[in-house]
Design a protein around this motif. Sequence first.
Motif, PDB file in Angstrom:
ATOM      1  N   THR A  47       1.357 -13.123  -2.433  1.00 44.52           N
ATOM      2  CA  THR A  47       1.816 -11.882  -3.053  1.00 44.52           C
ATOM      3  C   THR A  47       0.639 -10.994  -3.408  1.00 44.52           C
ATOM      4  O   THR A  47       0.669  -9.767  -3.187  1.00 44.52           O
ATOM      5  N   ILE A  48      -0.407 -11.593  -3.985  1.00 47.21           N
ATOM      6  CA  ILE A  48      -1.604 -10.815  -4.322  1.00 47.21           C
ATOM      7  C   ILE A  48      -2.233 -10.223  -3.071  1.00 47.21           C
ATOM      8  O   ILE A  48      -2.646  -9.054  -3.044  1.00 47.21           O
ATOM      9  N   ARG A  49      -2.275 -11.001  -2.003  1.00 48.26           N
ATOM     10  CA  ARG A  49      -2.844 -10.509  -0.746  1.00 48.26           C
ATOM     11  C   ARG A  49      -2.017  -9.345  -0.192  1.00 48.26           C
ATOM     12  O   ARG A  49      -2.570  -8.324   0.249  1.00 48.26           O
ATOM     13  N   ALA A  50      -0.677  -9.493  -0.243  1.00 48.92           N
ATOM     14  CA  ALA A  50       0.193  -8.427   0.260  1.00 48.92           C
ATOM     15  C   ALA A  50       0.062  -7.158  -0.586  1.00 48.92           C
ATOM     16  O   ALA A  50       0.018  -6.046  -0.053  1.00 48.92           O
ATOM     17  N   ALA A  51       0.002  -7.314  -1.919  1.00 46.56           N
ATOM     18  CA  ALA A  51      -0.153  -6.158  -2.797  1.00 46.56           C
ATOM     19  C   ALA A  51      -1.491  -5.477  -2.564  1.00 46.56           C
ATOM     20  O   ALA A  51      -1.589  -4.242  -2.562  1.00 46.56           O
ATOM     21  N   ASP A  52      -2.530  -6.269  -2.343  1.00 47.25           N
ATOM     22  CA  ASP A  52      -3.853  -5.715  -2.071  1.00 47.25           C
ATOM     23  C   ASP A  52      -3.856  -4.910  -0.779  1.00 47.25           C
ATOM     24  O   ASP A  52      -4.431  -3.818  -0.703  1.00 47.25           O
ATOM     25  N   GLU A  53      -3.207  -5.432   0.261  1.00 45.22           N
ATOM     26  CA  GLU A  53      -3.141  -4.717   1.543  1.00 45.22           C
ATOM     27  C   GLU A  53      -2.332  -3.438   1.406  1.00 45.22           C
ATOM     28  O   GLU A  53      -2.662  -2.412   2.011  1.00 45.22           O
ATOM     29  N   THR A  54      -1.274  -3.477   0.596  1.00 47.43           N
ATOM     30  CA  THR A  54      -0.466  -2.272   0.372  1.00 47.43           C
ATOM     31  C   THR A  54      -1.291  -1.199  -0.334  1.00 47.43           C
ATOM     32  O   THR A  54      -1.261  -0.018   0.041  1.00 47.43           O
ATOM     33  N   LEU A  55      -2.017  -1.588  -1.363  1.00 52.82           N
ATOM     34  CA  LEU A  55      -2.861  -0.630  -2.088  1.00 52.82           C
ATOM     35  C   LEU A  55      -3.966  -0.083  -1.193  1.00 52.82           C
ATOM     36  O   LEU A  55      -4.330   1.104  -1.285  1.00 52.82           O
ATOM     37  N   ARG A  56      -4.481  -0.915  -0.298  1.00 51.59           N
ATOM     38  CA  ARG A  56      -5.506  -0.456   0.634  1.00 51.59           C
ATOM     39  C   ARG A  56      -4.927   0.584   1.580  1.00 51.59           C
ATOM     40  O   ARG A  56      -5.569   1.603   1.891  1.00 51.59           O
ATOM     41  N   ALA A  57      -3.692   0.330   2.046  1.00 50.96           N
ATOM     42  CA  ALA A  57      -3.031   1.288   2.946  1.00 50.96           C
ATOM     43  C   ALA A  57      -2.795   2.622   2.248  1.00 50.96           C
ATOM     44  O   ALA A  57      -2.977   3.693   2.827  1.00 50.96           O
ATOM     45  N   VAL A  58      -2.396   2.570   0.969  1.00 55.31           N
ATOM     46  CA  VAL A  58      -2.166   3.792   0.215  1.00 55.31           C
ATOM     47  C   VAL A  58      -3.462   4.580   0.037  1.00 55.31           C
ATOM     48  O   VAL A  58      -3.493   5.816   0.158  1.00 55.31           O
ATOM     49  N   SER A  59      -4.557   3.872  -0.238  1.00 54.59           N
ATOM     50  CA  SER A  59      -5.831   4.544  -0.458  1.00 54.59           C
ATOM     51  C   SER A  59      -6.366   5.203   0.806  1.00 54.59           C
ATOM     52  O   SER A  59      -7.205   6.096   0.756  1.00 54.59           O
ATOM     53  N   GLN A  60      -5.879   4.777   1.982  1.00 57.60           N
ATOM     54  CA  GLN A  60      -6.350   5.319   3.247  1.00 57.60           C
ATOM     55  C   GLN A  60      -5.449   6.428   3.785  1.00 57.60           C
ATOM     56  O   GLN A  60      -5.706   6.948   4.881  1.00 57.60           O
ATOM     57  N   LEU A  61      -4.407   6.814   3.029  1.00 54.26           N
ATOM     58  CA  LEU A  61      -3.486   7.834   3.538  1.00 54.26           C
ATOM     59  C   LEU A  61      -4.149   9.180   3.706  1.00 54.26           C
ATOM     60  O   LEU A  61      -3.780   9.959   4.602  1.00 54.26           O
ATOM     61  N   ARG A  62      -5.117   9.473   2.865  1.00 54.00           N
ATOM     62  CA  ARG A  62      -5.756  10.806   2.934  1.00 54.00           C
ATOM     63  C   ARG A  62      -6.813  10.884   4.014  1.00 54.00           C
ATOM     64  O   ARG A  62      -7.278  11.981   4.362  1.00 54.00           O
ATOM     65  N   SER A  63      -7.235   9.772   4.568  1.00 55.27           N
ATOM     66  CA  SER A  63      -8.299   9.798   5.592  1.00 55.27           C
ATOM     67  C   SER A  63      -7.727  10.041   6.991  1.00 55.27           C
ATOM     68  O   SER A  63      -6.537   9.942   7.217  1.00 55.27           O
TER      69      SER A  63
END
Length: 269
Positions: free
Chosen positions: A253-269
Amino acid sequence: MAIVALHSAATGLSALNTQLDVLANNLANVNTNGFRASRVNFQDLIYQEKKLPGVENAAGDQRPIGLYVGLGVRVAGTQLDFREGAPINTERELDIYIEGPGLFRVQVEDDRAEGGIAYTRLGAFTKNADGEIVLANDVGRRLEPVIVVPPDATAISVAENGEIFVQIPGEAEPQNIGQIELAWFVNPAGLRQMGENLFAETAASGPPLVGEPGEGGLGVTRGGLLEASNVDPTSELVNLIRTQRAFEMNSQTIRAADETLRAVSQLRS
């Protein structure tokens, strides 16, 4: 956001780590006579209340369900298991087994327990240099009330009602040198664990109910026997595997949440 999932899974890892510690202690004491196993109790944390059930919706009807997001789990406490352990035949004169409810009373330092009295299911006793009956461990806690075995006694026996008899040379009948008293509590799970197989009275346990073995619901005493640990190794190992699997799932779950947050942080790039 996934940050809630991250925090919830972190509370799961913390709670499961506590359960792992308790299971390890249970398994470490699988051969400790008189040991009482402990169980970890969990409870869920508070919830984010986003929508209330029963509130009128846009169609004029009441919502049949609400919208709640939980914030994880925590350890509510550890609960002692006072189920009786199996008797072990030792044939030693001062090994005493309690068949049924009851705890031996032994003397401890006044600052460690109420009235300087602690309680135990361990009945491995011996004599000290003064002939007093004490626990056969590295401290030698005196049995309460104190019972002294005469130096010329050749045999010791324990009756079901806790009376201790010794055979004195030249006397036909055994001599009664004292009686064991047992104690019990309204809530034994509320006792404080002290180490040395000892428990102390707390406000949660209530005051001790002291009496003679076999009276007032107390168990009877059997000489030449010891009570084994009440840890069930099979059950503990199953719980150990379940804890390990749950730990792995929370890690995922922590790994999945981390990947989700990483995807969100890359939306502007």
